[in-house]
Design a protein around this motif. Sequence first.
Motif, short mmCIF file in Angstrom:
data_model
loop_
_atom_site.label_atom_id
_atom_site.label_comp_id
_atom_site.label_asym_id
_atom_site.label_seq_id
_atom_site.Cartn_x
_atom_site.Cartn_y
_atom_site.Cartn_z
N ALA A 4 0.83 -1.21 0.00
CA ALA A 4 0.00 0.00 0.00
C ALA A 4 0.86 1.26 0.00
CB ALA A 4 -0.93 -0.02 1.21
N ARG A 5 1.96 1.23 0.76
CA ARG A 5 2.86 2.40 0.78
C ARG A 5 3.50 2.62 -0.58
NH1 ARG A 5 0.73 1.98 4.99
NH2 ARG A 5 1.51 2.50 7.08
N ALA A 6 3.81 1.53 -1.29
CA ALA A 6 4.41 1.66 -2.62
C ALA A 6 3.47 2.39 -3.57
CB ALA A 6 4.76 0.28 -3.17
N HIS A 7 2.18 2.08 -3.49
CA HIS A 7 1.19 2.77 -4.31
C HIS A 7 1.16 4.26 -3.99
CE1 HIS A 7 -3.24 2.95 -5.85
NE2 HIS A 7 -2.38 3.35 -6.76
N LEU A 8 1.21 4.58 -2.69
CA LEU A 8 1.20 5.97 -2.26
C LEU A 8 2.47 6.70 -2.74
CD1 LEU A 8 0.09 8.35 -0.58
CD2 LEU A 8 1.22 7.35 1.42
N VAL A 9 3.63 6.06 -2.56
CA VAL A 9 4.89 6.69 -2.96
C VAL A 9 4.92 6.95 -4.47
CG1 VAL A 9 7.39 6.32 -3.18
CG2 VAL A 9 6.23 5.80 -1.03
N PHE A 10 4.43 5.97 -5.23
CA PHE A 10 4.42 6.10 -6.70
C PHE A 10 3.61 7.32 -7.12
CE2 PHE A 10 2.37 5.35 -10.78
CZ PHE A 10 3.44 4.98 -11.58
N ASN A 11 2.38 7.41 -6.65
CA ASN A 11 1.51 8.52 -7.06
C ASN A 11 1.94 9.85 -6.46
OD1 ASN A 11 0.11 6.53 -8.35
ND2 ASN A 11 -1.87 7.00 -7.48
N LEU A 12 2.45 9.80 -5.22
CA LEU A 12 2.90 11.03 -4.58
C LEU A 12 4.14 11.59 -5.29
CD1 LEU A 12 2.00 12.76 -2.20
CD2 LEU A 12 3.64 11.52 -0.76
N PHE A 13 5.05 10.71 -5.68
CA PHE A 13 6.25 11.15 -6.39
C PHE A 13 5.88 11.82 -7.72
CE2 PHE A 13 9.44 10.33 -9.66
CZ PHE A 13 10.57 10.91 -9.10
N GLY A 14 4.97 11.17 -8.46
CA GLY A 14 4.54 11.73 -9.74
C GLY A 14 3.87 13.09 -9.56
#
Length: 576
Positions: free
Chosen positions: A251-261
């Motif tokens: 779940a954190r990976a999904h957040l990091v991906f979208n937050l980074f973009g």
Amino acid sequence: METVYQILKMLGCLALFLWGMNLMSTSLQKFAGNGLRSFIAKMTSNTGKCLLTGFVVTVLVQSSTATTLMLVSFVNAGLMTLRSAIGVIMGANIGTTVTAWLFAMSFDGSFSLGAVAIPLIFFGFLFNSFAKSQKLKDFGSFIIGFAFLFLGLSMLKDTSYPLLSSHGVRNFLAPITDMKLSTILFILIGAVMTFCLQSSAAATSITMLLLACGVITFPNAVAFILGENIGTTITSNLAATTTNVSSKRTARAHLVFNLFGSILVIIFFKPYMSLNASLVEMLGFPNPMTADFSVLSQPGGESTALAKSLPYSVAIVHSLFNIFTTLLLVWFIPMLERLVIRMVPTKDDSAKEEFRLVYIDKGLGIAEISVQEARQEINHFAEICKKGYGYVCSAIREKDPEKFEQLRQKLVKYEEITDRIEFEIAAYLNKVSQGEISEQARMQVKAYFKIIGELESLGDSGESISRLLQRKLDHEKQFSPAMQERLETMLDCVGNAYDVMIMNLTSDSLDSIQNAYDAEDRINHTRDRLREEHIQNLENRKYDFVSGVYYIDLVCELEKIGDFIINVSEAVLKLS
């Protein structure tokens, strides 16, 4: 009163869209069953396949949120590695843009969602009502869900356009649009709206409508899309709070991906908008940066043409964000994996970790996947029982009263642990069985009830042996070296049976349990041999009668453990 009616109509269309999406997701899982798990397991061997899997599954369920929730469950159930899940998430983010393009196409009349939906409802009804196979019925429900999703989107456009283009909505959003920090504010609004709707597709559709009505500007729409990509990660992160460490990392990976973009776009906001505007022009649509939005408030052909083209601008923004972020981060999946591992570290206190449910998630409610989570939890339960058996062996060998007391207390504790784990798994299975699951899953649940009962009995046996050994010490009796040597033979046989049971439990397919029967036969033959030798030794007075009673009672207790173990393997055979 008319405005209230229009609002209720729009909410009804949203509800139809979201209900159709939920029906699609649950029906697909029931229809695919183990096939969905096998497909995802086979299609995640490399990064390219992970991206394709995420794209395909999201196109089928029309929701990246639903896909991510499934991924959290798969990782929680041990069906997928964290690295593979990160790749699937990237593909899922691209797959969620398909809905945006379908809605944009329906706006200019080149594709009618409603025209597709009605025939699909008919075919879905035929499958759902007249098919004899449960799988075909589930497939019919999937088709109906797909049709309701399309129908909800189509009706949303027709019912929302008059409401969103009203002066009231314009006057409400006008002050926000003109604020200096309007971009950040619209990002927050987009995130909250997506979280509330539980669907980035629905939020993106509303963004298209707002832009087409001239209520918001193109920069506002870009900010909305950024917020929606962040908001879609909130649900999976909340769902992962009750799961194990690996699921939280997914779940954190999904957040990091979208937050980074999103952060990257915010930094280069103006160049990003210019790039999107250029792509829109390349496709033959008016440039949203230079278009005269004032015509949208005026009836006429020019305003209609612009309104039809603007949803494509949003679809391009949405697609470019996810494709660009994926192309950028796909090369850094190992680094992203290490980052989320640091964000969610493994607890050092392993003793506490193993005495709680680590695979079962009480919050997701995805029934078919929940059955697999229960299987992984049962495997973990078996490992705990085996560790408890290790303390049984140590207690039988221990001669020091103080050290034995420590081992006895551990066996009492393990008996309580097995009781608690059985209760929690049984309560979870009961909850799962009350939901809509396939017949195959229902048979699996029935077998799991049998298995956890037998595993709990193993914990009871360990505590019974501790009481037997305590009485031996109370009578100041000791086993002779010959007795101890024979007990070691019995312990080895039972230990081997434990290994066979766990191997059968963790096997994906079990065609035969001959290995378990062989282990059980060795236990029974050893018990019979030791019993005959015991009678002869009593007649020959090689040891006193009281010590002999404790000795043969211990042999019988160990043989009972073998009975519980073979019952587990027999229950596992019914799962194949």
